[in-house]
Each structure stands twice: as structure tokens, then as C-alpha cells.
Motif scaffolding. Structure first.
Motif, PDB file in Angstrom:
ATOM      1  N   VAL A   1      53.622 -13.333 -43.416  1.00 54.33           N
ATOM      2  CA  VAL A   1      54.767 -14.186 -43.098  1.00 54.33           C
ATOM      3  C   VAL A   1      55.688 -13.419 -42.165  1.00 54.33           C
ATOM      4  CG1 VAL A   1      56.709 -15.508 -44.001  1.00 54.33           C
ATOM      5  CG2 VAL A   1      54.597 -15.323 -45.337  1.00 54.33           C
ATOM      6  N   GLY A   2      56.088 -14.070 -41.085  1.00 54.14           N
ATOM      7  CA  GLY A   2      56.988 -13.404 -40.162  1.00 54.14           C
ATOM      8  C   GLY A   2      57.309 -14.269 -38.968  1.00 54.14           C
ATOM      9  N   ALA A   3      57.967 -13.673 -38.013  1.00 54.96           N
ATOM     10  CA  ALA A   3      58.303 -14.377 -36.777  1.00 54.96           C
ATOM     11  C   ALA A   3      57.034 -14.594 -35.954  1.00 54.96           C
ATOM     12  CB  ALA A   3      59.325 -13.578 -35.981  1.00 54.96           C
ATOM     13  N   GLU A   4      57.107 -15.519 -35.018  1.00 55.44           N
ATOM     14  CA  GLU A   4      55.952 -15.810 -34.176  1.00 55.44           C
ATOM     15  C   GLU A   4      55.639 -14.603 -33.296  1.00 55.44           C
ATOM     16  OE1 GLU A   4      54.514 -19.613 -31.602  1.00 55.44           O
ATOM     17  OE2 GLU A   4      56.533 -18.854 -31.172  1.00 55.44           O
ATOM     18  N   PRO A   5      54.397 -14.109 -33.309  1.00 58.43           N
ATOM     19  CA  PRO A   5      54.069 -12.961 -32.444  1.00 58.43           C
ATOM     20  C   PRO A   5      54.085 -13.351 -30.975  1.00 58.43           C
ATOM     21  CG  PRO A   5      52.101 -13.794 -33.570  1.00 58.43           C
ATOM     22  CD  PRO A   5      53.270 -14.541 -34.146  1.00 58.43           C
ATOM     23  N   LEU A   6      54.672 -12.483 -30.152  1.00 55.47           N
ATOM     24  CA  LEU A   6      54.801 -12.734 -28.717  1.00 55.47           C
ATOM     25  C   LEU A   6      53.878 -11.808 -27.939  1.00 55.47           C
ATOM     26  CD1 LEU A   6      58.698 -12.839 -28.391  1.00 55.47           C
ATOM     27  CD2 LEU A   6      57.155 -14.771 -28.747  1.00 55.47           C
TER      28      LEU A   6
END
Length: 487
Positions: A405-410
Motif C-alpha cells: 500500500v502506498g502512493a502511485e509509483p512514478l
């Protein structure tokens, strides 16, 4: 008869709303002010119009095209901006018919134009003006043989009172909002939602007595019950969101859980974060414009970020458990890998599996000694099925490059382009993850700024309880059409 539409306001009085577009393209109930004008002209039987444009002229022409959507023919003339209407007529005389219905396309009319034309037909003279009760002149019928007379349509934030040269008719039931300030623009949207602007064609369907919803929007039937609410197209509103007073939500907006909106206007491509409360304001991207005071501030300032010490401690404890869970999910997903291979071969036989670089959670020091997130290489099945396309990212969870779970990978390029301002860099407080609110809630085509705002809200409010909820939501999403169908 031909229409002459003045849409050449410079828009300084509406800043910051007009730093990215012109006044005529600002939306009211999900459609631009100028679109409402064209619909009113079409309802009055006019089929041709000349549009005077100035700032953002290319954007305006691209938005309207040749007028075929309204069964009209549109022609454009370029002005210096807020030019004398009589001078505009003089400069493009060869394009104009003998009889003109002149009006501004960057103000909101609530008048049936055919009613004005009926009343004007009963009045003799080369020029006849029209207006709503207690409002400045906003319409002008310019007949053959008339010269001048369009001065009342010249834009001024504070209209100059002058005795009209020609007769004036008052249109019964008409309404006018000149949109001379952000506060006036805010009021125009709320009045339109509440039905105080007769003649406007409201897009969408009235699904409840006080709720109108546009096409392809997801609004729970248990949703907005407390106020008069308009929701545009391609929006997603969580069932726990609350609305009070009069609320207008434009297109492609996401309203997250337990958000509260009161007497507010949300412009297109915005994200309203979880538990965010907005009162008497306009939301434009990351800006919150408080209409009663005129204050403009970042929406990120409206909540208190999570303690950094708690976040770091939670990250240290969660990392090894994430890798174990990632290994378990990888084993459970093995039956899907042959399916992913077949789907990728069907869609891209020559290149079914492709490398992509993402910023992960491992840290490194660059040549200047600055600590940054290290990029890693992962694979991607070249299929349009979302669930199958991202299966290889489970390997990145096992390796520790991604969290569950986390922020969208860029990609490194996206990070460089989109994290220039201080508020944008707040997203780095959260680890990059396989799933998260941005991946689960926002549509795949949401603008980069909207997705970044979602990650920033998550980074500042995340915790173990929220992560568990997103895990459960992600498990449920495996059995929804969104996981298996493109778009």
C-alpha cells in the motif's frame, strides 16, 4: 438574422480563475459560459454567429469548433481584448448580416432570447436594447441602417451608467450575472444549480429531487441528501461525502470519503481529499479560493499532516511484513501469469513484455550527496487488462522496491516534471505502493495533478488503519469490472 458574440474579455478581474483559460470558457454547471450562450441562441432559432475572441483564442476555437454541435455555423474574429464593440463591427463588416443580435458570451444570461426578439419586434428603431430587471443592458438587436449603438456591450468590470440612446425593453423573468469577480462567478454556479437562471439547459439527469448527476458519474443513492447538488460527468463521489447548501461539482472530479462541501464550487479535474471540509469556496486544482475574503491558498494547508516520527517508525516495522505478504500474493497469482502472457500476445505479439523504470523506496545518494529514491526496473505485460498488466510489480514488492500500500509509483521523468512545488513534494512522505487510494479510486485517465494531489493527501493522513482498509478494498477490486476491462 445573425448573432454577434463578444467573448474577448481579458479577465483580470476574475484572476486567478483566468490564468489558465478565458472568462467565456469558465464552466457553469459543467458547461462553459459560452456553450450556454450558444444553446440559448439555438433555442431562439439562430443558426449563424460571429464570435469576437482575444485571450486564449486558440483554446476557445478548439473547444467550440465550427458550431456543428449546436447546429450553428461559427466564424471567429480576433480583437485586442475588451475592444469597443462598434469598432469590432466596423472591422469585420463584410462578415456580418444586416440584422444582428449582439450580446456578450462571457456573462451568464438567464433569459429566453426568443422572448427578447418577440418584444423587440414590437419596438421601432434601428437599435433595441434588452435587459433583466435591475441589471445593465446585456442584449442588443441591431437592425439594418443602424450605426453605432453597441457601446453598452463594451466590457467594464463596473458598468458605466449612461442614458441609452435607443429604446430598452425589459425581458420578464430574465436573469443576468456579469461574472465580474470570483465571488460573482461562485454565485452564478450556485444560482444555476438552484434553478434561479431560467432557460439554462442543465446536463445530466435528476436522480433525486435535489441531486442532478451527469453521464458516467458514480454517485451513491445514499449520497448527497442535505443540499442542492449538481455533479458533472465522469465524477466519483463516495457515499459518506456530505453536502450542504448549494454545491456544484464540474467534470472528472473525485470526492473522497467523509469529505464535506458547503456552498462551494469544484472545478474540473479536482480531487477532494478524505475528511476535507470546504465552505463557501471555489476549488481549482490545488487552489482553494475563499470567496468571502478573496484569499487564495493551497488545499494542502487545510489539514494537519501526520507526525513524521510516527510515519518513519511505521515504515520500518511494515517493510518486512510487506515483503512476506508480497511473496504470498505472488504465489497465489501464479495461475494468472499464463493468462497474462496469452492476453499480451494477442494484443502485442512482437513485444508482449516490456521493461519500465519506476522510482521505488530504496534510497541512494547522487553525485552531489543528495539522498533520493532509487529507480528500479520492472516488467509490464503489454495488455490493456489492468490486473494482468501490473502482475510483475508483485516481484517489486517481494524485493522491497514497492510496498503493498502506498502512493502511485512514478517514472523518474514523471517525478522530475510533476514535483516542482513544495506541496507536490509532500507525496514523497509516503512509500510507493502496489495499491493505494490513487490507484483504487481515481480513473486511469485522471490528470497528473489530480493523481498527485490524491497521493499528497494520502501521505499526510496515512496510518495502519487506512492501509488495512485499502488492502481490503484492493482485494474486493479484483472482482470488479475495472480490474478486468480497459479504461
Amino acid at each position: 438574422m445573425q448573432a454577434l458574440i463578444f467573448a474577448d474579455r481579458l479577465g483580470r478581474e476574475l484572476e486567478p480563475l483566468t490564468d489558465r483559460t478565458c472568462a467565456a470558457l469558465l464552466p457553469v454547471l459543467g458547461k462553459s459560459v459560452l456553450e450556454h450562450t450558444l444553446e440559448a441562441l439555438g433555442a431562439a432559432g439562430l443558426s449563424e454567429a460571429v464570435v469576437a475572441v482575444s485571450p486564449f483564442a486558440d483554446e476557445l476555437r478548439l473547444a467550440l469548433g465550427d458550431g456543428g454541435r449546436w447546429e450553428m455555423r461559427l466564424h471567429y474574429v480576433l480583437t485586442c481584448g475588451e475592444e469597443d464593440p462598434d469598432a469590432v463591427v466596423e472591422n469585420c463588416q463584410s462578415q456580418l448580416a444586416d440584422e444582428l443580435l449582439a450580446l456578450r458570451g462571457d456573462v451568464l444570461h438567464g433569459a429566453a432570447l426568443n422572448e427578447f426578439l418577440r418584444l423587440a419586434a414590437e419596438v421601432s428603431g434601428p437599435v433595441v436594447y434588452g435587459r433583466a430587471a435591475n441589471a445593465p443592458v446585456s442584449l442588443c438587436l441591431h437592425r439594418a441602417g443602424g450605426r453605432g449603438g453597441l457601446e453598452p456591450l463594451r466590457w467594464s468590470a463596473e458598468p458605466v451608467e449612461m442614458p441609452p440612446t435607443w429604446p430598452v425593453v425589459e425581458v420578464p423573468g430574465a436573469a443576468l450575472n456579469r461574472l465580474e469577480s470570483p465571488s460573482a462567478y461562485h454565485r452564478a454556479n450556485l444560482d444555476a444549480a438552484a434553478g434561479r437562471f431560467p432557460g439554462l439547459i442543465v446536463p445530466g439527469q435528476q436522480v433525486a429531487p435535489r441531486l442532478t448527476v451527469g453521464p458516467r458519474s458514480r454517485v451513491s443513492p445514499r449520497g448527497p441528501e442535505q443540499g442542492v447538488v449538481f455533479v458533472g460527468e465522469n465524477c466519483r463521489v463516495e457515499a459518506s461525502a456530505e453536502f450542504y447548501g448549494e454545491v456544484v461539482i464540474a467534470n472528472r472530479v473525485t470526492v473522497d470519503r467523509h469529505a464535506i462541501l458547503r456552498d462551494s464550487v469544484v472545478l474540473s479535474d479536482a480531487y477532494i481529499g478524505e475528511r476535507l471540509e470546504v465552505r463557501n469556496a471555489i476549488i481549482q486544482g490545488n487552489r482553494l479560493i475563499q470567496v468571502d475574503t478573496g484569499a487564495v491558498r493551497s488545499m494542502i494547508e487545510t489539514f494537519t499532516p501526520t507526525s513524521q516520527h510516527e510515519t518513519v517508525l511505521g515504515d520500518v516495522l511494515a517493510a518486512p511484513f510487506d515483503r512476506l505478504w508480497g511473496l504470498l500474493l505472488l504465489l497465489l497469482s501464479l495461475p494468472l501469469w499464463p493468462l497474462a502472457l496469452v492476453a499480451a500476445l494477442v494484443e502485442n505479439f512482437d513485444d508482449p513484455l516490456r521493461e519500465t523504470r519506476l522510482r521505488g523506496n530504496r534510497l541512494e545518494f547522487d553525485e552531489f550527496g543528495v539522498r533520493r529514491r532509487r529507480a528500479f526496473v520492472t516488467m509490464q505485460w503489454m495488455t490493456s487488462i489492468p490486473l494482468l498488466r501490473h502482475l510483475p510489480r508483485l516481484l517489486a514488492v517481494v524485493s522491497g522496491d514497492l510496498r503493498l500500500v502506498g502512493a502511485e509509483p512514478l517514472t523518474p521523468e514523471q517525478a522530475t516534471d510533476s514535483q516542482r512545488e513544495e506541496w507536490e513534494r509532500l507525496a514523497d512522505r509516503a512509500p510507493a505502493g502496489l495499491i493505494g487510494p490513487t490507484q483504487l479510486i481515481l480513473p486511469a485517465g485522471a490528470p497528473r495533478e489530480t493523481r498527485l494531489m490524491s497521493d499528497v493527501f494520502y501521505a499526510c493522513q496515512r496510518g495502519a488503519g487506512k492501509n488495512l482498509r485499502y488492502l481490503l478494498q484492493g482485494a474486493g477490486a479484483l472482482f470488479t469490472p475495472r480490474a478486468w476491462w480497459p479504461g
